[in-house]
Write a protein that holds these residues in place. Sequence first.
Motif, PDB file in Angstrom:
ATOM      1  N   ASN A   1     -32.116  70.958  30.583  1.00 43.09           N
ATOM      2  CA  ASN A   1     -30.958  71.709  30.063  1.00 43.09           C
ATOM      3  C   ASN A   1     -30.851  73.105  30.651  1.00 43.09           C
ATOM      4  O   ASN A   1     -29.759  73.608  30.894  1.00 43.09           O
TER       5      ASN A   1
ATOM      6  N   GLN B   1     -30.024  73.407  34.811  1.00 44.14           N
ATOM      7  CA  GLN B   1     -28.609  73.281  35.208  1.00 44.14           C
ATOM      8  C   GLN B   1     -27.943  74.614  35.520  1.00 44.14           C
ATOM      9  O   GLN B   1     -27.332  74.791  36.556  1.00 44.14           O
TER      10      GLN B   1
ATOM     11  N   LYS C   1     -30.368  79.817  24.113  1.00 44.64           N
ATOM     12  CA  LYS C   1     -30.433  79.914  25.579  1.00 44.64           C
ATOM     13  C   LYS C   1     -29.883  81.235  26.088  1.00 44.64           C
ATOM     14  O   LYS C   1     -29.056  81.874  25.458  1.00 44.64           O
TER      15      LYS C   1
END
Length: 650
Positions: free
Chosen positions: A607, A610, A626
């Motif tokens: 995740n 990317q 994030k």
Amino acid sequence: MIKITFPDKNTKEFNQGITGYEIAKSISPRLAKEVLSITVNGNLWDISRPIKEDAEIVLHKWEDEEGKHAFWHSSAHLMAEALESLYPGIKFGIGPAIENGFYYDVDLGNEKILTDADLPKIEQRMRELVAQKNTYNRKNISKKEALNYFDGKGDEYKLELINDLTDGEITFYSQGNFTDLCRGPHLPDTSPIKAIKLLSIAGAYWRGDEQRKQLTRIYGITFPKKKMLDEYLEMLEEAKKRDHRKIGKELQLFTFSQKVGSGLPLWLPKGAMLRDRLIDFLKKVQVRYGYLPVSTPHIGHKDLYVTSGHYEKYGKDSFQPIKTPNEGEEFLLKPMNCPHHCEIYNSQQHSYKDLPIRYAEFGTVYRYEQSGELHGLTRVRGFTQDDAHIFCRPDQLKEEFIKVIDIILYIFKALDFDNFVTQISLRDKNDKEKYIGSDENWEKAESAIIEATNEKGLETIIEYGEAAFYGPKLDFMVRDAIGRKWQLGTIQVDYNLPERFELTYTGSDNQKHRPVMIHRAPFGSMERFIAVLIEHTAGKFPLWLAPDQVVILPISEKHNEYAKKVSKILNNSDIRTLIDERNEKIGKKIRDNELKRIPYLLIVGDNEIQNEEVSVRKQGDGDKGKMSIEKFKNYFNEKVENLLKSIDTK
RNA sequence: GCCUCUUUAGCUCAGAUGGCAGAGCAGCUCACUCGUAAUGAGCAGGUCGCGGGUUCGAGUCCCGUGAGAGGCUCCA
């Protein structure tokens, strides 16, 4: 009738001979249940003692020091009674209440040795005695009668105490079959003592004098409720978890080796990192305050310390001289840096315009501490002082002193140290023999310290007779996890060394003058300071100090490459990172690294890869979501800078 | 230095009464390639702090010694 004045200045009339207990009862039954001692016209009394005249009173409950004091003092007598019934012929030294509980020093004769295994038996006897609900009875007694009583018992310790008494009034307290010399106050009877725990046995020299007989000291604590004892014992357990020796091992900060020698700490990489960060920080601050770095060797000629006077006073506490094989010259491992710094001062001539001169050195010193005194990092035989010596004119003393206070407060603030106590140590004016230097200088130095602390608004305790022989001082003390007090920062005024090393400067009058010296060390020693820092933070160091600031946790081995990339980017921005490349599940990696108290955990997997991101986890605070690598980098650096900046402006 | 206690695997600790040194964690190997506080299996690891003694036999009992812990005026 007599007039009783309460702390709020209200007054009330009572019958003559009323007791503290009865007064409490007249206020509320609840208070009567809780009251433990009373202050009558400034003197601590039993609540069962009749008050015969007008008085100002304060009632004390468990929450007050005075209340606990009576409770624990009575407990000490209770323990003494238990001991006497178990060990007939036992002799008693002193048995006071202390900060946490009480102790009694006893002499069991030469045959009987008390061990921890005996404590439950003594506790049990104490419980039996509590059940008897014996009253504590106070009795005035003449010195002669008092001496007769203890002579009959053959208790030389009490005889010595009585013989030393000069204040006239001697009182005995009895409960059950036990009678003791005691000033009191005590509880009315033993029944409030609901929970008893005897904690440890130790040797204690009679009157603290190692030339005299060593008595057996038994430490104990009691409470009015069982629950309070449980909580206290739990608190002790918790404190043990913060112990710097334990955390130091867990976090791999430092170690000791029998081969190297006891009391000689070995700093492991992570501990050395922490130490270096602290030293860098302090160096930076000191440059700002006009300190000049100096550096001196680890040994010095014995004569240097004879000149300074340290050899005479502390020679025993130094490692013994090293002799050169041919010339037979003697050198000491340096126990302090000041004589070296004095010689640096002496290497040049100084004008009054040059002063103050501030020499700073992280100087490692060696002292031969008694083996029994050694303790983790707080009492060691080789340690590094964050030392500096300020040479100034007498008229600059106060200003310089204030600047040193500023620097110490600044540093403590940067490290979130707020619960320290400051103590001014002045001379005992009646004991002039003990000190050197003129009265005038002492007056000046003492008032400089007092004025300086007043101006800084420091709440200080003043201790008379605690000054160093060469001058007064201001100490910053903190407590460790177990509640022991340690001296950290210290500022000392010194007229002695400038005299002994014949330090001079040329004044505006073209005459030679003596400078005054200030010794100062904000941390005291790196070792002790770090020990206290560990206990205060439980190993969760401020972000800028943490040996490892960020650990990157790849979800699986597939993500190790990306983790390295992240690490490199952060390293390039001076962020200290680790990668947990172990073949473990993410839950395990999180747990282990949380336990290592690393401030930030960055989780990286598919995740994150990317969009060049990381998932941020703050130590003890869970998932923060994030963030791009770049953003985290800036966020992190800003945090460190803000932390240091916010201190700057204060 | 003195008093009491402790000392067994890298760490934390079990190992009444003397009779073949154990566990958990950490480490190593293998399998699994995993999404927010412990994946599973296997392997390896100790001169029981050190030196003497008692005993057929000592981690265990005795003596000595090293190291660590708590304490050694908070004043009747």
